[in-house]
Design a protein around this motif. Structure first.
Motif, PDB file in Angstrom:
ATOM      1  N   VAL A  33     -29.564 -96.116 -52.829  1.00  0.00           N
ATOM      2  CA  VAL A  33     -29.423 -95.928 -51.472  1.00  0.00           C
ATOM      3  C   VAL A  33     -30.944 -95.263 -51.449  1.00  0.00           C
ATOM      4  N   ALA A  34     -31.648 -95.817 -50.608  1.00  0.00           N
ATOM      5  CA  ALA A  34     -33.261 -95.551 -50.093  1.00  0.00           C
ATOM      6  C   ALA A  34     -33.045 -94.645 -49.114  1.00  0.00           C
ATOM      7  N   TYR A  35     -32.549 -93.420 -49.187  1.00  0.00           N
ATOM      8  CA  TYR A  35     -32.464 -92.298 -47.999  1.00  0.00           C
ATOM      9  C   TYR A  35     -33.957 -92.370 -47.329  1.00  0.00           C
ATOM     10  N   ASP A  36     -35.029 -92.477 -47.857  1.00  0.00           N
ATOM     11  CA  ASP A  36     -36.221 -92.321 -47.167  1.00  0.00           C
ATOM     12  C   ASP A  36     -36.401 -93.318 -46.164  1.00  0.00           C
ATOM     13  N   LYS A  37     -35.905 -94.611 -46.365  1.00  0.00           N
ATOM     14  CA  LYS A  37     -36.168 -95.561 -45.526  1.00  0.00           C
ATOM     15  C   LYS A  37     -35.464 -95.550 -43.986  1.00  0.00           C
ATOM     16  N   PHE A  38     -34.285 -94.574 -44.008  1.00  0.00           N
ATOM     17  CA  PHE A  38     -33.526 -94.894 -42.879  1.00  0.00           C
ATOM     18  C   PHE A  38     -33.828 -93.808 -41.766  1.00  0.00           C
ATOM     19  N   SER A  39     -33.894 -94.507 -40.502  1.00  0.00           N
ATOM     20  CA  SER A  39     -34.382 -93.753 -39.225  1.00  0.00           C
ATOM     21  C   SER A  39     -33.316 -93.063 -38.853  1.00  0.00           C
ATOM     22  N   GLU A  40     -31.884 -93.626 -38.926  1.00  0.00           N
ATOM     23  CA  GLU A  40     -30.842 -92.730 -38.624  1.00  0.00           C
ATOM     24  C   GLU A  40     -29.456 -93.441 -39.195  1.00  0.00           C
ATOM     25  N   VAL A  41     -28.410 -92.809 -39.325  1.00  0.00           N
ATOM     26  CA  VAL A  41     -27.215 -93.260 -39.904  1.00  0.00           C
ATOM     27  C   VAL A  41     -26.087 -93.066 -38.758  1.00  0.00           C
ATOM     28  N   HIS A  42     -25.028 -94.014 -38.874  1.00  0.00           N
ATOM     29  CA  HIS A  42     -23.813 -93.690 -37.806  1.00  0.00           C
ATOM     30  C   HIS A  42     -22.738 -94.115 -38.954  1.00  0.00           C
ATOM     31  N   TRP A  43     -21.622 -93.015 -38.751  1.00  0.00           N
ATOM     32  CA  TRP A  43     -20.399 -93.031 -39.106  1.00  0.00           C
ATOM     33  C   TRP A  43     -19.274 -93.695 -38.485  1.00  0.00           C
ATOM     34  N   VAL A  44     -18.679 -94.738 -38.732  1.00  0.00           N
ATOM     35  CA  VAL A  44     -17.621 -95.202 -38.001  1.00  0.00           C
ATOM     36  C   VAL A  44     -16.158 -95.068 -38.613  1.00  0.00           C
ATOM     37  N   ALA A  45     -15.330 -94.862 -37.689  1.00  0.00           N
ATOM     38  CA  ALA A  45     -13.931 -94.861 -38.290  1.00  0.00           C
ATOM     39  C   ALA A  45     -13.010 -96.227 -38.134  1.00  0.00           C
ATOM     40  N   PRO A  46     -12.108 -96.587 -38.877  1.00  0.00           N
ATOM     41  CA  PRO A  46     -11.309 -97.712 -38.992  1.00  0.00           C
ATOM     42  C   PRO A  46     -10.801 -98.221 -37.804  1.00  0.00           C
ATOM     43  N   ALA A  47     -10.293 -97.613 -36.981  1.00  0.00           N
ATOM     44  CA  ALA A  47      -9.813 -98.016 -35.615  1.00  0.00           C
ATOM     45  C   ALA A  47     -11.070 -98.676 -34.664  1.00  0.00           C
ATOM     46  N   GLU A  48     -11.953 -98.019 -34.913  1.00  0.00           N
ATOM     47  CA  GLU A  48     -13.217 -98.560 -34.167  1.00  0.00           C
ATOM     48  C   GLU A  48     -13.699 -99.803 -34.726  1.00  0.00           C
ATOM     49  N   ALA A  49     -13.810 -99.882 -35.987  1.00  0.00           N
ATOM     50  CA  ALA A  49     -14.000-100.919 -36.763  1.00  0.00           C
ATOM     51  C   ALA A  49     -13.213-102.402 -36.253  1.00  0.00           C
ATOM     52  N   VAL A  50     -11.924-102.074 -36.471  1.00  0.00           N
ATOM     53  CA  VAL A  50     -10.900-102.904 -36.156  1.00  0.00           C
ATOM     54  C   VAL A  50     -11.141-103.574 -34.539  1.00  0.00           C
ATOM     55  N   TRP A  51     -11.435-102.571 -33.720  1.00  0.00           N
ATOM     56  CA  TRP A  51     -11.798-102.932 -32.262  1.00  0.00           C
ATOM     57  C   TRP A  51     -12.901-104.012 -32.568  1.00  0.00           C
ATOM     58  N   SER A  52     -13.922-103.598 -32.960  1.00  0.00           N
ATOM     59  CA  SER A  52     -15.059-104.337 -32.979  1.00  0.00           C
ATOM     60  C   SER A  52     -14.855-105.909 -33.766  1.00  0.00           C
ATOM     61  N   CYS A  53     -14.129-105.827 -34.805  1.00  0.00           N
ATOM     62  CA  CYS A  53     -13.902-107.063 -35.362  1.00  0.00           C
ATOM     63  C   CYS A  53     -13.144-108.023 -34.616  1.00  0.00           C
TER      64      CYS A  53
END
Length: 379
Positions: A239-259
């Motif tokens: 994981v190249a932590y120094d390359k990330f501008s930001e991170v998002h965490w997503v929950a399962p229900a949110e991923a299902v809706w999106s799929c």
């Protein structure tokens, strides 16, 4: 048509099935007309995005002499890399043993077995490292049983990142310019490998990481995770932590809706990682300047998720139909500010091991200042 060259598919023919995947522009319902993002559909590889590192890690190990001719390949996987290694085993002539856990779909187990791999399932999670550590411990046990066996160690192997140079170049060729790259993060391979190349071509490019709730990768506490293919209960060194501008965490229900929204609107979709990435990329397309060019990597297709993400009974039983995602992520200022349980964003990314050192230093400083104040008061 002369088909003589197709009668005996060799190594080049099999490995030639990987790469040059399609690019799809995604707009509504994720972003209004005139906005959107470009999705790289890695599910069009035979086994998904990890066909790329599966082939590359094996090839490089052979060249270095780390992997002897005909030796067994043994690795931990939640599924997708297993497909890539099964393909690599065919191409380069190696038996393959894949260590997984009960969370892997039975359809995936059957498919891997059909491709000639042995599937070994651990029965109990590690007390602190969860299923991933239990799988890695089993890999070590199995390697003792098979002399000359080799483990790719996808979590720490730099070839896992090097494998994604062709993917980065495909994106650059197809899009001409990229402002933002959105990637799910599990082993850290494709986010590090693709961003390394693209940031050389486009120095101002922003890398946005997408993780799942319950994952430790970005400093959250480890919890049981429903979503597979992203997240971790260990700290992968790729994981190249120094390359990330930001991170998002997503929950399962949110991923299902999106799929499911992707499937209904664009006739293209995938698994948990795809849903999570689409949710975040859509928000970026809505909120960033209109001419921002956003590329998102969709690691796989929907096939292995027909019994989970796309199964109404499964989703209802796990409370995944409760409500659609909020229009905006919650925001935290530091990775460990609070435990997140819904779509959440943090724009200050550090290696969690470095973050723990920062916290320890702050605690020591506060303790010293408190002790100094007590001493001053006692004079």
């Amino acid at each position: 048509m002369n088909t003589a060259h197709l009668t005996k598919p060799g190594r080049a023919a099999l490995s030639g099935l990987v790469g040059d995947t399609p690019l799809l522009h995604v707009s509504g319902p994720f972003a209004p007309d005139g906005r959107g993002f470009w999705a790289k559909l890695e599910g069009f590889n035979p086994g998904g995005i990890k066909d790329r590192p599966g082939l590359y890690m094996v090839e490089r190990a052979q060249i270095r002499g780390d992997l002897k001719s005909g030796a067994r390949i043994i690795e931990s996987t939640s599924g997708t890399l297993g497909l890539g290694l099964a393909l690599a085993g065919m191409v380069y002539g190696h038996p393959v043993t894949l260590v997984t856990d009960p969370g892997m779909e039975s359809s995936m187990t059957r498919l891997l077995t059909a491709y000639g791999a042995q599937v070994n399932v651990v029965s109990e999670p590690h007390p602190t490292g969860g299923w991933q550590q239990a799988r890695r411990d089993r890999v070590i046990q199995l390697m003792r049983q098979y002399p000359d066996s080799w483990c790719p160690d996808q979590y720490n192997n730099p070839d896992n990142t090097g494998a994604y140079t062709p993917l980065a170049l495909e994106l650059a060729t197809e899009l001409g310019h990229i402002d933002v790259l959105v990637c799910s993060v599990g082993t850290g391979g494709h986010s590090a490998g693709v961003s390394r190349v693209l940031q050389q071509l486009y120095p101002a490019l922003k890398l946005v990481g997408v993780d799942t709730i319950g994952s430790t990768i970005f400093g959250q506490p480890a919890r049981p995770r429903l979503m597979r293919g992203l997240g971790s209960s260990i700290y992968p060194r790729n994981v190249a932590y120094d390359k990330f501008s930001e991170v998002h965490w997503v929950a399962p229900a949110e991923a299902v809706w999106s799929c499911r929204q992707l499937a209904a609107s664009h006739y293209a979709t995938g698994g948990w990682s795809v849903g999570a990435v689409a949710l975040v990329a859509g928000w970026l397309a809505r909120t960033m300047p209109e001419n921002t060019r956003i590329a998102a990597i969709f690691p796989d297709g929907p096939q292995r998720y027909l019994g989970t993400v796309y199964d109404d009974d499964y989703c209802a039983a796990h409370g995944l139909f409760d409500s659609p995602p909020a229009p905006e992520p919650e925001v935290i200022g530091r990775l460990d500010e609070k435990e997140v349980n819904r779509w959440t964003r943090c724009a200050h990314v550090l290696d969690p091991l470095a973050l723990s050192q920062v916290v320890a230093t702050e605690d020591r400083t506060a303790e010293e200042e408190h002790s100094g104040a007590d001493a001053e008061e006692g004079r």
